[in-house]
Design an enzyme around this catalytic site. Structure first.
Site, PDB file in Angstrom:
ATOM      1  N   ASP A   1      -1.355  10.522  -6.399  1.00 44.05           N
ATOM      2  CA  ASP A   1       0.055  10.248  -6.707  1.00 44.05           C
ATOM      3  C   ASP A   1       0.440   8.791  -6.454  1.00 44.05           C
ATOM      4  OD1 ASP A   1       0.055  10.103  -3.961  1.00 44.05           O
ATOM      5  OD2 ASP A   1       1.284  11.891  -3.643  1.00 44.05           O
TER       6      ASP A   1
ATOM      7  N   ASP B   1     -16.471   0.553   0.123  1.00 43.92           N
ATOM      8  CA  ASP B   1     -15.187   0.023  -0.363  1.00 43.92           C
ATOM      9  C   ASP B   1     -14.284  -0.355   0.807  1.00 43.92           C
ATOM     10  OD1 ASP B   1     -15.313   2.952  -0.157  1.00 43.92           O
ATOM     11  OD2 ASP B   1     -13.171   2.876  -0.537  1.00 43.92           O
TER      12      ASP B   1
ATOM     13  N   LYS C   1       0.857  -1.194   0.000  1.00 45.93           N
ATOM     14  CA  LYS C   1       0.000   0.000   0.000  1.00 45.93           C
ATOM     15  C   LYS C   1       0.890   1.241   0.000  1.00 45.93           C
ATOM     16  CE  LYS C   1      -3.809   2.087   2.635  1.00 45.93           C
ATOM     17  NZ  LYS C   1      -4.795   1.823   3.698  1.00 45.93           N
TER      18      LYS C   1
HETATM   19  P1  AMP Z   1      -8.960   4.945   1.050  1.00 48.75           P
HETATM   20  O1  AMP Z   1      -9.311   6.302   1.594  1.00 48.75           O
HETATM   21  O2  AMP Z   1      -7.565   4.519   1.362  1.00 48.75           O
HETATM   22  O3  AMP Z   1      -9.980   3.903   1.346  1.00 48.75           O
HETATM   23  O4  AMP Z   1      -8.962   5.144  -0.536  1.00 48.75           O
HETATM   24  C1  AMP Z   1     -10.107   5.461  -1.291  1.00 48.75           C
HETATM   25  C2  AMP Z   1      -9.741   5.406  -2.765  1.00 48.75           C
HETATM   26  O5  AMP Z   1      -8.817   6.454  -3.083  1.00 48.75           O
HETATM   27  C3  AMP Z   1      -9.069   4.130  -3.204  1.00 48.75           C
HETATM   28  O6  AMP Z   1      -9.479   3.844  -4.504  1.00 48.75           O
HETATM   29  C4  AMP Z   1      -7.607   4.464  -3.162  1.00 48.75           C
HETATM   30  O7  AMP Z   1      -6.854   3.656  -4.006  1.00 48.75           O
HETATM   31  C5  AMP Z   1      -7.634   5.915  -3.634  1.00 48.75           C
HETATM   32  N1  AMP Z   1      -6.485   6.674  -3.150  1.00 48.75           N
HETATM   33  C6  AMP Z   1      -6.251   7.120  -1.892  1.00 48.75           C
HETATM   34  N2  AMP Z   1      -5.092   7.783  -1.816  1.00 48.75           N
HETATM   35  C7  AMP Z   1      -4.548   7.777  -3.054  1.00 48.75           C
HETATM   36  C8  AMP Z   1      -3.341   8.295  -3.642  1.00 48.75           C
HETATM   37  N3  AMP Z   1      -2.454   8.966  -2.915  1.00 48.75           N
HETATM   38  N4  AMP Z   1      -3.129   8.073  -4.938  1.00 48.75           N
HETATM   39  C9  AMP Z   1      -4.025   7.393  -5.694  1.00 48.75           C
HETATM   40  N5  AMP Z   1      -5.168   6.893  -5.221  1.00 48.75           N
HETATM   41  C10 AMP Z   1      -5.439   7.071  -3.908  1.00 48.75           C
HETATM   42 MG    MG Z   2     -10.345   2.088   1.083  1.00 51.45          MG
END
Ligand code: AMP
Ligand code: MG
Length: 485
Positions: free
Chosen positions: A123, A251, A111
């Site tokens: 990014d 998700d 991750k």
């Molecule tokens: P999360 O908040 O970690 O559950 O992420 C929600 C969505 O945003 C997921 O599809 C992640 O892959 C995407 N995401 C979160 N941070 C980033 C990042 N820095 N770059 C690309 N995608 C991101």
């Molecule tokens: Mg997530």
């Protein structure tokens, strides 16, 4: 070739290609190990003892792929704060599914590993603080006996990542039963191709619900029924230890029943069901006491996806799914009451048990009593002697509780034992987590290590852990947690 004993046997690539994109981690300039989870590695049958720190860092940074890795990013969707979006692993890749010596199957995911086709504007990177936070919280939940994804390693990348300010980049190695989410089903449903949904259902049933036929002869109904059961169990565990996930988007809800994705999550100090820490949850959607109803809402989204697989016409499918979902409050409530009985050392069932529980909670709320410590203090032989416990309303409650304990079929010793195994002494209190993270960001990871050690045996009080058992002093209280991911 770097090899610490990964035994990859990846089955996800057997799903239709719409579910993933083969993509590798993006190399980083200067990988450096920060944390490595020895006990978990051992459980997985991995052996890091023959590898240098540099070799390990190269593996867990994604610079060196272990033998057999066939990396991919998964496609999924999700309702975020109620709004539907197409998502996917925007900053993570699955290295593969590792088979442990006991035959169990584990997703090994990096991750923070760089951009993928699902990165949208992001990014693809992660920063040190939040990755260490995920490590601490996931391992804490595991130590508390609560299903959770695990954390195998954190490495620094040697890169600065642009957030509000430039921050040190890091990569977390996440170990999970799988990464199938409610959002994965939403993704398949959004594609409007019944073959995709069927493939995902078949795969999920085989991987997580091999005895699905025990629940129902219709596979979609069986998986929904058992997923509801696991989520009810999980939320009840969270409520038991005062955990607030913070971002229960669809998700972030797994079909395996494991806790996943720890952003602005936190453990509650003083009992208040309206507690919210997340800076991005202004409405309190994901507050402590709302979690069961959000789980139900998320499960309704799962049910909607599964409708076409439940029956050939929609009305018939709805007629099956609706009563099932309507059963969730009763399912959850039964598990919650059983859990609360255990927290109070009650064996058997008496008509007034729920009143006894809710009266205590109300007293705790009114008196801003610490959730963890109150239950732990009640788990001692003698009546707790703090000032708060001298109040008449507490005394009246205590007398009722003692009378109820006297009706138990088992001796007091058994009650105390049950209570001590239901009421942790140590939780990752937010002010302690923040303190440890601040030290780690300054280059000193020993406080994180010390906190992790205290969390390994959270139901045991030891002299060493005393500092982790105190609620925050007025000046130490953390009111908000930030994604800052
Ligand atoms: P999360 O908040 O970690 O559950 O992420 C929600 C969505 O945003 C997921 O599809 C992640 O892959 C995407 N995401 C979160 N941070 C980033 C990042 N820095 N770059 C690309 N995608 C991101
Ligand atoms: Mg997530």
């Amino acid at each position: 070739m770097a090899d610490i004993g990964f035994h990859f046997d990846t089955t996800y690539t057997g799903l239709p290609e719409a579910f993933f994109t083969r993509v590798g981690p993006v190399s980083v300039p200067a990988p450096e190990m920060v944390l490595f989870n020895g006990p978990l590695a051992e459980q997985l049958g991995l052996d890091a003892s023959q590898s240098s720190q540099a070799a390990l860092a190269a593996i867990f940074a994604g610079n060196q792929l272990p033998d057999g890795a066939d990396p991919l990013a998964m496609a999924y969707a999700g309702h975020q704060f109620g709004h539907f979006t197409m998502l996917g692993d925007g900053r993570a890749v699955l290295l593969g599914e590792h088979l442990a010596p006991d035959g169990s199957r584990h997703d090994i995911q990096l991750k923070g590993s760089g951009r993928t086709p699902y990165s949208r504007g992001g990014d693809g990177r992660a920063v040190l603080g939040p990755m260490l936070r995920e490590y601490i919280i996931s391992e804490a939940l595991h130590g508390l006996g609560i299903p959770s994804t695990r954390s195998l390693a954190v490495v620094k990348t040697g890169e600065r990542v642009a957030r509000e300010a430039p921050l040190p980049g890091a990569i977390l190695t996440r170990v999970a039963g799988s990464h199938i989410r409610v959002g994965t089903f939403e993704y398949a449903a959004a594609k409007r191709d019944p073959a995709l949904l069927q493939a995902l259902l078949d795969y999920t049933a085989e991987r997580h619900y091999p005895s699905w036929q025990d629940a129902h002869d219709n596979k979609a109904v069986a998986v929904l029924t058992q997923a509801m059961d696991r989520q009810a169990d999980l939320i009840v565990h969270w409520l038991r230890v005062g955990f607030i996930h913070g971002v229960m988007n669809t998700d972030n809800m797994t079909l395996s029943g494991e806790s996943i994705d720890f952003g602005p999550c936190a453990f509650m100090d003083a009992y208040d069901p309206a507690t919210v820490f997340s800076s991005i949850d202004q409405q309190g959607r994901y507050a402590y006491g709302n979690q069961p109803w959000i789980a139900q809402w998320n499960l309704a989204r799962l049910a909607e996806c599964l409708l076409p697989l439940m029956a050939s016409d929609v009305d018939a499918a709805v007629a099956i799914a609706e009563p099932l979902l309507k059963g969730f409050p009763a399912l959850y409530h039964g598990k919650w009451l059983a859990m609360m009985r255990a927290k109070l050392g009650l064996f058997g069932e008496q008509a007034d048990d729920e009143q006894l529980v809710t009266d205590l909670l109300e007293w705790m709320h009114a008196n801003q009593a610490d959730f963890t410590n109150t239950f732990r203090e009640l788990s001692q032989e003698n009546r707790p002697d703090g000032e708060r416990y001298q109040q008449d309303d507490f005394s009246a409650w205590y007398t009722r509780w003692q009378a109820r304990l006297a009706q138990n079929s088992k001796p007091l010793k058994s009650s105390l034992c049950l209570m001590r195994n239901s009421n942790p002494a140590v939780i990752p209190r937010n002010h302690k987590v923040e303190e440890a993270l601040a030290a780690a960001e300054g280059g000193d990871v020993t406080r994180v290590e010390d906190l992790l050690r205290a969390l390994e045996n959270p139901y045991k009080e030891t002299g060493r852990d005393a500092a982790y058992r105190s609620p925050p002093a007025a000046g130490e209280r953390v009111h908000q947690t930030f994604c800052g991911t």
